[in-house]
Design a protein around this motif. Structure first.
Motif, PDB file in Angstrom:
ATOM      1  N   LEU A 143       0.837  -1.208   0.000  1.00 29.28           N
ATOM      2  CA  LEU A 143       0.000   0.000   0.000  1.00 29.28           C
ATOM      3  C   LEU A 143       0.867   1.250   0.000  1.00 29.28           C
ATOM      4  O   LEU A 143       0.597   2.205  -0.742  1.00 29.28           O
ATOM      5  N   VAL A 144       1.909   1.251   0.812  1.00 24.95           N
ATOM      6  CA  VAL A 144       2.843   2.386   0.839  1.00 24.95           C
ATOM      7  C   VAL A 144       3.469   2.575  -0.537  1.00 24.95           C
ATOM      8  O   VAL A 144       3.576   3.701  -1.039  1.00 24.95           O
ATOM      9  N   GLU A 145       3.863   1.484  -1.178  1.00 23.46           N
ATOM     10  CA  GLU A 145       4.465   1.557  -2.515  1.00 23.46           C
ATOM     11  C   GLU A 145       3.473   2.093  -3.544  1.00 23.46           C
ATOM     12  O   GLU A 145       3.825   2.905  -4.399  1.00 23.46           O
ATOM     13  N   LEU A 146       2.231   1.648  -3.461  1.00 24.18           N
ATOM     14  CA  LEU A 146       1.201   2.135  -4.384  1.00 24.18           C
ATOM     15  C   LEU A 146       1.019   3.646  -4.249  1.00 24.18           C
ATOM     16  O   LEU A 146       0.924   4.364  -5.250  1.00 24.18           O
ATOM     17  N   LEU A 147       0.998   4.130  -3.029  1.00 18.13           N
ATOM     18  CA  LEU A 147       0.871   5.572  -2.813  1.00 18.13           C
ATOM     19  C   LEU A 147       2.095   6.320  -3.334  1.00 18.13           C
ATOM     20  O   LEU A 147       1.976   7.452  -3.831  1.00 18.13           O
ATOM     21  N   LEU A 148       3.265   5.718  -3.251  1.00 13.22           N
ATOM     22  CA  LEU A 148       4.467   6.354  -3.797  1.00 13.22           C
ATOM     23  C   LEU A 148       4.406   6.419  -5.321  1.00 13.22           C
ATOM     24  O   LEU A 148       4.864   7.396  -5.922  1.00 13.22           O
TER      25      LEU A 148
END
Length: 122
Positions: free
Chosen positions: A40-45
């Motif tokens: 999820l953090v990667e998707l937001l990045l």
């Protein structure tokens, strides 16, 4: 950068960090939940990368050093990927803690990117 997107990213990364560190400290190995939090953090990045490309074209140019901003952004994008690879190779409770530390680092880096984009004057 967009303030609400920055806040969403910082909150999501900090929550993922707390979640993963807590799981690691109680002895849980990396699982779909801990790796999913970093996903999820990667998707937001990735959304942030798209925003960083589009924002200057729509009248929201950075006021700080653009090179510094992009170095932070590329590093932040690579950090969760490296942490997940580490966790999948070493499958121990400490790998889950590393996932949390990486998420905390991303939260700090995203806030710094916001400062570079909006506050500093080059």
């Amino acid at each position: 950068m967009i303030l609400w997107l920055t806040i969403v990213q910082v909150v999501a990364a900090a929550a993922a960090g707390l979640f993963c560190v807590a799981l690691g400290l109680i002895g849980r190995r990396p699982s779909d939940w801990s790796v999913g939090a970093l996903a999820l953090v990667e998707l937001l990045l990735i959304v942030q990368v798209i925003t960083a490309v589009v924002s200057p074209l729509t009248g929201n140019p950075p006021t700080g050093d653009l090179l510094e901003y992009w170095v932070y952004l590329v590093s932040a994008v690579l950090l969760p990927i490296g942490a997940v690879l580490w966790a999948l190779m070493e499958r121990s409770r400490w790998s889950t803690v590393i996932l949390g530390v990486a998420a905390f680092a991303v939260a700090i880096m995203v806030w710094r990117m916001h400062v570079i984009w909006t506050v500093q004057v080059a």
